[in-house]
Design a protein around this motif. Structure first.
Motif, PDB file in Angstrom:
ATOM      1  N   GLY A  51      48.812  43.578  36.782  1.00  0.00           N
ATOM      2  CA  GLY A  51      49.410  44.527  35.856  1.00  0.00           C
ATOM      3  C   GLY A  51      50.691  44.045  35.198  1.00  0.00           C
ATOM      4  O   GLY A  51      51.311  44.802  34.448  1.00  0.00           O
ATOM      5  N   LEU A  52      51.073  42.789  35.459  1.00  0.00           N
ATOM      6  CA  LEU A  52      52.311  42.265  34.892  1.00  0.00           C
ATOM      7  C   LEU A  52      52.030  41.260  33.778  1.00  0.00           C
ATOM      8  O   LEU A  52      50.948  40.687  33.699  1.00  0.00           O
ATOM      9  N   ARG A  53      53.023  41.064  32.940  1.00  0.00           N
ATOM     10  CA  ARG A  53      52.991  39.983  31.962  1.00  0.00           C
ATOM     11  C   ARG A  53      53.480  38.722  32.665  1.00  0.00           C
ATOM     12  O   ARG A  53      54.487  38.750  33.376  1.00  0.00           O
ATOM     13  N   ALA A  54      52.782  37.620  32.492  1.00  0.00           N
ATOM     14  CA  ALA A  54      53.131  36.389  33.197  1.00  0.00           C
ATOM     15  C   ALA A  54      52.818  35.192  32.313  1.00  0.00           C
ATOM     16  O   ALA A  54      52.042  35.284  31.358  1.00  0.00           O
ATOM     17  N   THR A  55      53.421  34.060  32.658  1.00  0.00           N
ATOM     18  CA  THR A  55      53.137  32.834  31.935  1.00  0.00           C
ATOM     19  C   THR A  55      52.879  31.705  32.913  1.00  0.00           C
ATOM     20  O   THR A  55      53.121  31.830  34.116  1.00  0.00           O
ATOM     21  N   THR A  56      52.379  30.601  32.391  1.00  0.00           N
ATOM     22  CA  THR A  56      52.150  29.387  33.152  1.00  0.00           C
ATOM     23  C   THR A  56      52.082  28.248  32.144  1.00  0.00           C
ATOM     24  O   THR A  56      52.304  28.462  30.950  1.00  0.00           O
TER      25      THR A  56
END
Length: 316
Positions: A117-122
């Motif tokens: 449910g979170l915004r994330a990056t990689t």
């Protein structure tokens, strides 16, 4: 003192592991005292790290007394994370511990359910795989790092340093973070919203159907090409060409062409002193203003800012 626990998982990426150790380890308060206590903990006494073997004196119980936990990426992020590490991360999150990932360390946080449910990056190369494997995560491949409060994620390599400096700034203010950035010989001002410097449409083709025309585009991108030109080079109709491109690249032929031109422009900005207008013409853009707009949309910065980042300021 604020304790940072860096988790050494099997197959850990050395660069990702060293970044928080060096950044937090060198941070100093105004009176000269260390700003952090850094602990490296592992799932086992000896952890494989590519060509190296790391001896780790502290186990995962270190997460219980940590204020911040940093999870580096792994060389093969698709492999299952050891169950004790997943359990320790979940317990730390439940206790309110701040947890951050570097590069593909986001896969480990995702496996632990910490990014649901979170915004994330990689790293941008792994973003599609992360989104496909964990559809409950809002994956943003464009940003350097994302701060959700308790849970943070960063892109690859140097973006991990940006994230660590951001945390120093959060914990101890701009002055301490600025001093730490000078020790790291790194800019302090790159915020999380800046785009990753993505290499657009790299010339590594996995499609037997499109490979010949992709190679042709690579060699002719500087020309004034139309959709009909590309279809003729592919010996197919425009309709079939569009269908194949969408199926095999997720882009239209003209979008792919634009990406190749942007990549060629990136290479020229890095390796030559040519002006922006000249580079625009060299790579196939008829309008310098259109080139600037498309470059900024793709790279997140202006051509000038991109050149400054990769070549340094004139006279530096």
């Amino acid at each position: 003192m604020h304790t940072v626990a860096v988790v050494a998982l099997p197959d850990t990426i050395i660069f990702d592991l060293a970044t928080p150790i060096e950044t937090f380890g060198r941070a100093r308060l105004p009176d000269g005292r260390p700003a952090y206590r850094v602990i490296v903990c592992g799932t086992e006494p000896v952890v494989e790290a590519g060509p190296l073997r790391l001896g780790v004196d502290v186990g995962l119980e270190a997460l219980e007394r940590a204020d911040t936990v940093v999870v580096p990426g792994r060389i093969h992020p698709e492999l299952e994370t050891p169950a004790p590490a997943i359990a320790a991360l979940r317990a730390a999150a439940a206790d309110g511990t701040r947890i951050a990932s570097i590069c593909v360390g986001a896969f480990t946080l995702a496996e632990a359910g910490l990014l649901d449910g979170l915004r994330a990056t990689t790293h941008w190369l792994a973003a599609d795989a992360l989104a496909k494997r964990y559809p409950s995560i809002d994956v943003d491949p464009e940003t350097l790092y994302i701060d959700n409060g308790q849970i943070l994620t960063s892109a690859g390599a140097a973006a991990g340093l940006d994230l660590c400096l951001h945390l120093v700034r959060r914990d101890h203010g701009v002055a301490v973070a600025a001093d730490t950035s000078r020790l790291s010989v790194a800019p302090l001002h790159r915020d999380g919203g800046q785009a990753q410097f993505i290499l657009r449409n790299p010339p590594t083709f996995q499609s037997a159907t499109l490979e010949p025309v992709l190679l042709w585009i690579e060699e002719n991108a500087h020309s004034d090409l139309t959709l009909a030109d590309i279809a003729a080079a592919a010996h197919t109709s425009v309709r079939t060409l569009n269908r194949r491109f969408h199926q095999e690249t997720g882009q239209s032929p003209m979008q792919w062409l634009g990406g190749v031109r942007i990549r060629h422009a990136q290479e020229l900005l890095e390796t030559t002193d040519h002006g922006v207008e000249r580079i625009a013409r060299q790579v196939g853009f008829s309008s310098p203003s259109n080139f600037r707009a498309l470059f900024r949309r793709a790279a997140g910065v202006t051509p000038h800012a991109y050149r400054t980042t990769f070549r340094g300021r004139p006279g530096a």
